[in-house]
Enzyme design. Structure first.
Site, PDB file in Angstrom:
ATOM      1  N   MET A  39       0.847  -1.199   0.000  1.00 11.48           N
ATOM      2  CA  MET A  39       0.000   0.000   0.000  1.00 11.48           C
ATOM      3  C   MET A  39       0.879   1.244   0.000  1.00 11.48           C
ATOM      4  SD  MET A  39      -3.462  -0.902   2.040  1.00 11.48           S
ATOM      5  CE  MET A  39      -2.862  -0.636   3.695  1.00 11.48           C
ATOM      6  N   GLY A  40       2.130   1.079  -0.387  1.00 11.14           N
ATOM      7  CA  GLY A  40       3.035   2.223  -0.489  1.00 11.14           C
ATOM      8  C   GLY A  40       3.618   2.613   0.854  1.00 11.14           C
ATOM      9  N   HIS A  43       9.046   0.965   3.260  1.00 14.44           N
ATOM     10  CA  HIS A  43      10.124   0.989   4.250  1.00 14.44           C
ATOM     11  C   HIS A  43      10.996  -0.234   4.014  1.00 14.44           C
ATOM     12  CE1 HIS A  43       7.705  -2.046   6.192  1.00 14.44           C
ATOM     13  NE2 HIS A  43       6.704  -1.194   6.336  1.00 14.44           N
ATOM     14  N   GLU A  44      12.000  -0.382   4.851  1.00 12.07           N
ATOM     15  CA  GLU A  44      12.977  -1.453   4.644  1.00 12.07           C
ATOM     16  C   GLU A  44      12.305  -2.844   4.605  1.00 12.07           C
ATOM     17  OE1 GLU A  44      16.002  -0.987   3.636  1.00 12.07           O
ATOM     18  OE2 GLU A  44      16.541  -3.116   3.701  1.00 12.07           O
ATOM     19  N   HIS A  46       9.411  -3.607   3.189  1.00  8.84           N
ATOM     20  CA  HIS A  46       8.989  -3.826   1.802  1.00  8.84           C
ATOM     21  C   HIS A  46      10.200  -4.083   0.901  1.00  8.84           C
ATOM     22  CE1 HIS A  46       5.668  -0.997   3.221  1.00  8.84           C
ATOM     23  NE2 HIS A  46       5.011  -2.068   2.828  1.00  8.84           N
ATOM     24  N   GLY A 157       4.858 -10.277   3.938  1.00  7.32           N
ATOM     25  CA  GLY A 157       5.632 -10.268   5.175  1.00  7.32           C
ATOM     26  C   GLY A 157       4.939 -11.053   6.275  1.00  7.32           C
ATOM     27  N   GLN A 163      -2.983 -12.442   7.448  1.00 10.67           N
ATOM     28  CA  GLN A 163      -3.144 -12.060   6.041  1.00 10.67           C
ATOM     29  C   GLN A 163      -2.423 -13.070   5.133  1.00 10.67           C
ATOM     30  OE1 GLN A 163      -2.762  -7.937   4.389  1.00 10.67           O
ATOM     31  NE2 GLN A 163      -0.707  -8.571   3.854  1.00 10.67           N
ATOM     32  N   SER A 195       6.623  -0.886  10.018  1.00 16.38           N
ATOM     33  CA  SER A 195       5.250  -0.744   9.530  1.00 16.38           C
ATOM     34  C   SER A 195       5.075   0.681   9.045  1.00 16.38           C
ATOM     35  CB  SER A 195       4.261  -1.015  10.680  1.00 16.38           C
ATOM     36  OG  SER A 195       2.996  -0.466  10.373  1.00 16.38           O
ATOM     37  N   SER A 196       4.321   0.848   7.976  1.00 12.84           N
ATOM     38  CA  SER A 196       4.072   2.212   7.490  1.00 12.84           C
ATOM     39  C   SER A 196       3.367   3.033   8.570  1.00 12.84           C
ATOM     40  CB  SER A 196       3.231   2.184   6.225  1.00 12.84           C
ATOM     41  OG  SER A 196       3.869   1.373   5.262  1.00 12.84           O
TER      42      SER A 196
HETATM   43  O1  PAF Z   1      -0.125  -5.820   3.506  1.00 12.46           O
HETATM   44  C1  PAF Z   1      -0.525  -4.873   2.799  1.00 12.46           C
HETATM   45  O2  PAF Z   1       0.157  -3.871   2.606  1.00 12.46           O
HETATM   46  C2  PAF Z   1      -1.902  -4.957   2.164  1.00 12.46           C
HETATM   47  O3  PAF Z   1      -2.813  -5.591   3.001  1.00 12.46           O
HETATM   48  C3  PAF Z   1      -1.896  -5.611   0.763  1.00 12.46           C
HETATM   49  C4  PAF Z   1      -1.478  -7.066   0.833  1.00 12.46           C
HETATM   50  C5  PAF Z   1      -0.955  -4.859  -0.150  1.00 12.46           C
HETATM   51  C6  PAF Z   1      -3.300  -5.567   0.150  1.00 12.46           C
HETATM   52  O4  PAF Z   1      -3.762  -4.262   0.038  1.00 12.46           O
END
Ligand code: PAF
Length: 303
Positions: A39-40, A43-44, A46, A157, A163, A195-196
């Site tokens: 979701m943009g 950070h490290e 990602h 992650g 999730q 975490s963002s």
């Molecule tokens: O983990 C996330 O950032 C979001 O839940 C995802 C998997 C990109 C779906 O929007």
């Protein structure tokens, strides 16, 4: 937007055609593609997923989309950090070849899709109990991203344990044909999971936020010392959390790694998962019991 001969980047794509064209270039016939959905506000954590993705496929695509469907009415959809230019730079610097950043109308031409992916019972547990509809939104957007990008592999992650488990299950149950990889949580020097949403924390909140990982780690150490009664492990967690003025637990549970059902006695590979509020910021984290001491346990856990 093109950043040179080797970096083709789709930014706010207003057409699916642009994505198709970029994907065809990436595949160049038979090349494989790994997708890192985000979701943009990269950070490290990602960027480490991008590193892993590079090992798994010929090229890496990153999606950046703040998915309205997975936010509740009182959640932070509007204020969620957005920094597309920076994200594109970081992702491409780290080796992503394609950034897919659709706007709302590209992703959801019918505003809210009539057909969505229902997570079933697994989606009602842990976070799902407090965020009704959240995992329906997550699975729906991930299924759409899989349809749009048709990746060979996708990387998530482990911080978002539930999730990752649900996405794996969706792929199995619906035969979506995407390999799912789950990468270890990346932490700050003091243990706080990246975490963002950490960007929301004030300085005193940030100081307390590390209490979440400390409390999980303390329970894991107790487990490794021989304590298996969930009640005692959960009490140790709660005691640690209570020592931090800014932390208020939402839930903490010790669950089976595949079914997410609560366990009275912890076993290696069981997952202790928690959500706490740090001020008004909701943080989640988890520990897979025994995994720190025995890496084979992390491999054995499904997410
Ligand atoms: O983990 C996330 O950032 C979001 O839940 C995802 C998997 C990109 C779906 O929007």
């Amino acid at each position: 937007v093109s950043l040179g001969p080797t970096l083709s980047v789709v930014t706010v794509a207003d057409s699916r055609e642009a994505l198709e064209k970029e994907l065809a270039t990436l595949r160049g016939g038979s090349g494989t593609v790994a997708l890192v959905p985000t979701m943009g506000a990269l950070h490290e954590g990602h960027l480490t997923l991008i590193d892993r993705a590079k090992e798994l496929a010929d090229s890496v695509a990153v999606s950046v989309f703040v998915n309205r469907l997975q936010f509740g009415p009182n959640e932070d959809f509007r204020t969620y950090p957005r920094a597309l230019e920076r994200d594109v730079r970081l992702a491409t610097e780290r080796g992503a070849r394609l950034v897919f950043a659709p706007d709302e109308t590209v992703m959801y031409p019918r505003a809210t899709p009539d057909i969505q992916v229902e997570p079933g019972r697994l989606g009602d547990r842990l976070c799902g109990a407090f965020r009704p509809g959240h995992f329906r939104g997550v699975l729906t957007v991930v299924a759409k991203l899989f349809g749009l990008l048709r990746p060979d592999v996708a990387i998530f992650g482990r911080k978002d344990y539930q999730q990752a488990l649900l996405i794996r299950r969706m792929v199995e149950d619906l035969d979506l044909g995407v390999r799912i990889e789950v990468a270890p949580t990346v932490r700050e020097h003091d243990g706080l999971a990246l975490s963002s949403r950490n960007a929301y924390l004030s300085a005193p909140e940030r100081a307390d936020a590390l209490g979440l990982w400390r409390a999980l780690d303390a329970a894991d150490r107790l487990f490794r010392g021989g304590e298996v009664r969930s009640q005692s492990l959960l009490a140790a967690f709660q005691e640690r959390i209570a020592a931090h003025a800014h932390l208020a637990p939402q839930y903490v549970e010790i669950v089976h790694p595949d079914t997410l059902t609560p366990l009275e006695s912890a076993v290696p590979g069981a997952v202790m998962a928690a959500a706490v509020f740090c001020g008004s910021t909701r943080l989640i984290d988890n520990v897979v019991f025994g995994a720190a001491a025995d890496p084979r346990i992390a491999v054995g856990s499904r997410a």
